[in-house]
Scaffold this motif. Structure first.
Motif, PDB file in Angstrom:
ATOM      1  N   THR A   1      13.200 -13.323  -3.791  1.00  0.00           N
ATOM      2  CA  THR A   1      12.271 -14.089  -2.961  1.00  0.00           C
ATOM      3  C   THR A   1      11.359 -13.121  -2.207  1.00  0.00           C
ATOM      4  N   GLU A   2      10.271 -13.648  -1.668  1.00  0.00           N
ATOM      5  CA  GLU A   2       9.360 -12.810  -0.899  1.00  0.00           C
ATOM      6  C   GLU A   2      10.069 -12.211   0.308  1.00  0.00           C
ATOM      7  N   ALA A   3      10.931 -13.010   0.939  1.00  0.00           N
ATOM      8  CA  ALA A   3      11.658 -12.518   2.118  1.00  0.00           C
ATOM      9  C   ALA A   3      12.581 -11.367   1.732  1.00  0.00           C
ATOM     10  N   GLU A   4      13.255 -11.495   0.591  1.00  0.00           N
ATOM     11  CA  GLU A   4      14.146 -10.429   0.130  1.00  0.00           C
ATOM     12  C   GLU A   4      13.356  -9.164  -0.182  1.00  0.00           C
ATOM     13  N   CYS A   5      12.182  -9.338  -0.805  1.00  0.00           N
ATOM     14  CA  CYS A   5      11.348  -8.181  -1.141  1.00  0.00           C
ATOM     15  C   CYS A   5      10.926  -7.434   0.124  1.00  0.00           C
ATOM     16  N   ARG A   6      10.556  -8.186   1.154  1.00  0.00           N
ATOM     17  CA  ARG A   6      10.142  -7.548   2.401  1.00  0.00           C
ATOM     18  C   ARG A   6      11.310  -6.827   3.080  1.00  0.00           C
ATOM     19  N   ARG A   7      12.487  -7.447   3.028  1.00  0.00           N
ATOM     20  CA  ARG A   7      13.662  -6.792   3.617  1.00  0.00           C
ATOM     21  C   ARG A   7      13.994  -5.504   2.887  1.00  0.00           C
ATOM     22  N   ILE A   8      13.902  -5.555   1.559  1.00  0.00           N
ATOM     23  CA  ILE A   8      14.162  -4.353   0.756  1.00  0.00           C
ATOM     24  C   ILE A   8      13.180  -3.244   1.108  1.00  0.00           C
ATOM     25  N   ALA A   9      11.915  -3.596   1.158  1.00  0.00           N
ATOM     26  CA  ALA A   9      10.882  -2.603   1.473  1.00  0.00           C
ATOM     27  C   ALA A   9      11.086  -2.042   2.880  1.00  0.00           C
ATOM     28  N   ARG A  10      11.433  -2.915   3.835  1.00  0.00           N
ATOM     29  CA  ARG A  10      11.640  -2.452   5.203  1.00  0.00           C
ATOM     30  C   ARG A  10      12.841  -1.507   5.291  1.00  0.00           C
TER      31      ARG A  10
ATOM     32  N   LYS B   1      13.694   6.128   4.834  1.00  0.00           N
ATOM     33  CA  LYS B   1      12.823   7.287   4.624  1.00  0.00           C
ATOM     34  C   LYS B   1      12.420   7.895   5.964  1.00  0.00           C
ATOM     35  N   ALA B   2      12.141   7.023   6.922  1.00  0.00           N
ATOM     36  CA  ALA B   2      11.653   7.492   8.213  1.00  0.00           C
ATOM     37  C   ALA B   2      12.719   8.227   9.014  1.00  0.00           C
ATOM     38  N   ASP B   3      13.972   7.752   8.933  1.00  0.00           N
ATOM     39  CA  ASP B   3      15.020   8.402   9.741  1.00  0.00           C
ATOM     40  C   ASP B   3      15.833   9.433   8.963  1.00  0.00           C
ATOM     41  N   GLY B   4      15.386   9.754   7.752  1.00  0.00           N
ATOM     42  CA  GLY B   4      16.026  10.825   6.982  1.00  0.00           C
ATOM     43  C   GLY B   4      17.334  10.458   6.324  1.00  0.00           C
ATOM     44  N   THR B   5      17.568   9.154   6.116  1.00  0.00           N
ATOM     45  CA  THR B   5      18.818   8.720   5.472  1.00  0.00           C
ATOM     46  C   THR B   5      18.546   8.039   4.129  1.00  0.00           C
TER      47      THR B   5
ATOM     48  N   GLY C   1      20.385   7.994  -1.677  1.00  0.00           N
ATOM     49  CA  GLY C   1      21.260   6.932  -2.161  1.00  0.00           C
ATOM     50  C   GLY C   1      20.834   5.534  -1.756  1.00  0.00           C
ATOM     51  N   VAL C   2      19.710   5.411  -1.033  1.00  0.00           N
ATOM     52  CA  VAL C   2      19.309   4.089  -0.549  1.00  0.00           C
ATOM     53  C   VAL C   2      18.923   3.155  -1.691  1.00  0.00           C
ATOM     54  N   VAL C   3      18.297   3.687  -2.734  1.00  0.00           N
ATOM     55  CA  VAL C   3      17.897   2.843  -3.868  1.00  0.00           C
ATOM     56  C   VAL C   3      19.131   2.263  -4.552  1.00  0.00           C
ATOM     57  N   LYS C   4      20.127   3.103  -4.790  1.00  0.00           N
ATOM     58  CA  LYS C   4      21.354   2.630  -5.418  1.00  0.00           C
ATOM     59  C   LYS C   4      22.051   1.593  -4.536  1.00  0.00           C
ATOM     60  N   ARG C   5      22.070   1.849  -3.225  1.00  0.00           N
ATOM     61  CA  ARG C   5      22.713   0.908  -2.307  1.00  0.00           C
ATOM     62  C   ARG C   5      22.003  -0.443  -2.294  1.00  0.00           C
TER      63      ARG C   5
ATOM     64  N   LYS D   1       5.021  -2.324  -3.751  1.00  0.00           N
ATOM     65  CA  LYS D   1       4.130  -3.462  -3.468  1.00  0.00           C
ATOM     66  C   LYS D   1       3.646  -3.495  -2.022  1.00  0.00           C
ATOM     67  N   TYR D   2       4.336  -2.775  -1.136  1.00  0.00           N
ATOM     68  CA  TYR D   2       4.056  -2.923   0.280  1.00  0.00           C
ATOM     69  C   TYR D   2       3.572  -1.639   0.939  1.00  0.00           C
ATOM     70  N   ASP D   3       2.609  -1.823   1.834  1.00  0.00           N
ATOM     71  CA  ASP D   3       2.191  -0.738   2.699  1.00  0.00           C
ATOM     72  C   ASP D   3       3.202  -0.649   3.836  1.00  0.00           C
ATOM     73  N   PRO D   4       3.838   0.499   4.044  1.00  0.00           N
ATOM     74  CA  PRO D   4       4.862   0.632   5.097  1.00  0.00           C
ATOM     75  C   PRO D   4       4.406   0.125   6.476  1.00  0.00           C
ATOM     76  N   ASN D   5       3.108   0.215   6.746  1.00  0.00           N
ATOM     77  CA  ASN D   5       2.597  -0.199   8.055  1.00  0.00           C
ATOM     78  C   ASN D   5       2.305  -1.684   8.137  1.00  0.00           C
ATOM     79  N   LYS D   6       2.422  -2.387   6.994  1.00  0.00           N
ATOM     80  CA  LYS D   6       2.047  -3.813   7.011  1.00  0.00           C
ATOM     81  C   LYS D   6       3.168  -4.719   6.481  1.00  0.00           C
ATOM     82  N   ILE D   7       4.340  -4.178   6.302  1.00  0.00           N
ATOM     83  CA  ILE D   7       5.445  -4.963   5.721  1.00  0.00           C
ATOM     84  C   ILE D   7       5.759  -6.190   6.556  1.00  0.00           C
ATOM     85  N   ASP D   8       5.775  -6.052   7.863  1.00  0.00           N
ATOM     86  CA  ASP D   8       6.177  -7.156   8.740  1.00  0.00           C
ATOM     87  C   ASP D   8       5.029  -8.074   9.115  1.00  0.00           C
ATOM     88  N   LYS D   9       3.853  -7.842   8.579  1.00  0.00           N
ATOM     89  CA  LYS D   9       2.678  -8.664   8.959  1.00  0.00           C
ATOM     90  C   LYS D   9       2.467  -9.793   7.953  1.00  0.00           C
TER      91      LYS D   9
END
Length: 209
Positions: free
Chosen positions: A157-166, A172-176, A179-183, A201-209
């Motif tokens: 779903t679109e909501a799932e895609c946004r959660r995945i991207a977020r 990526k931002a906090d250095g962890t 293995g995130v893709v596999k998880r 599909k998502y711009d990191p700065n616009k995921i929540d918009k």
């Protein structure tokens, strides 16, 4: 395999050797010495290699079987190529008949030592594969799961895609991110490729918009 044996445990090997040679009333070393299965003869080397082969064959897996098959072929080829010491009669130009040994003990021993050296390399390789068996099995299981998910992709779903991207961008931002893709693939029951495609599909700065 019903039970994993420690291929480097001398006590387990001793127990195996007693069964292999049907020893009941003497030590393995005494039996080997009494029967001439020593490391200073070609025959002794070959018999010890056969025993080691039988020992490691008990732990053959889909990962180590090809290595063990190579070891088996190596021993079989040496056995065929090493006939018992013998003599042939030759008639030289002088006309006097002479007896010539066609394979010396030194030649047999040198050939056996060469086989032993290669066998030991393969034995170590098989042991390493045995040690890595749990990791190799896990990797194989993951590969099969990813292949199955790729062949029958789950619709996100679109909501799932946004959660995945977020989640991906936060990692990526906090250095962890290791293995995130596999998880995420395991969490959402999709392939790693799907996760990568979603993130793109998502711009990191616009995921929540």
């Amino acid at each position: 395999m019903a039970k994993h044996r420690d291929l480097e445990d001398p006590l387990e090997f001793e127990t195996f050797a007693r069964v292999y040679f049907n020893i009941s009333d003497e030590t393995v070393d005494a039996y080997l010495f009494r029967n001439g299965i020593t490391e200073d003869t070609a025959l002794g080397i070959l018999e010890r290699l056969k025993m080691a082969l039988a020992w490691i064959e008990l732990e053959a897996t889909s990962h180590s079987q090809s290595v063990i098959d190579t070891m088996k072929s190596l021993v079989a080829a040496h056995e065929i190529a090493s006939p018992p010491l013998g003599f042939i009669t030759t008639v030289p130009i002088s006309g006097r008949r002479e007896i010539t040994q066609f394979q010396t003990e030194e030649e047999q021993y040198a050939a056996a030592k060469a086989v032993e050296a290669r066998f030991q390399q393969l034995f170590e390789q098989a042991i390493n594969l045995h040690r890595l068996q749990p990791s190799l099995d896990a990797s194989e299981k993951y590969r099969k799961e990813q292949s199955a998910r790729a062949s029958t992709p789950r619709k996100l779903t679109e909501a799932e895609c946004r959660r995945i991207a977020r989640q991906y961008c936060d990692s990526k931002a906090d250095g962890t991110s290791w293995g995130v893709v596999k998880r995420l693939a395991n969490q959402y029951k999709v392939s790693a490729t799907t996760i990568h495609n979603v993130v793109k599909k998502y711009d990191p700065n616009k995921i929540d918009k």
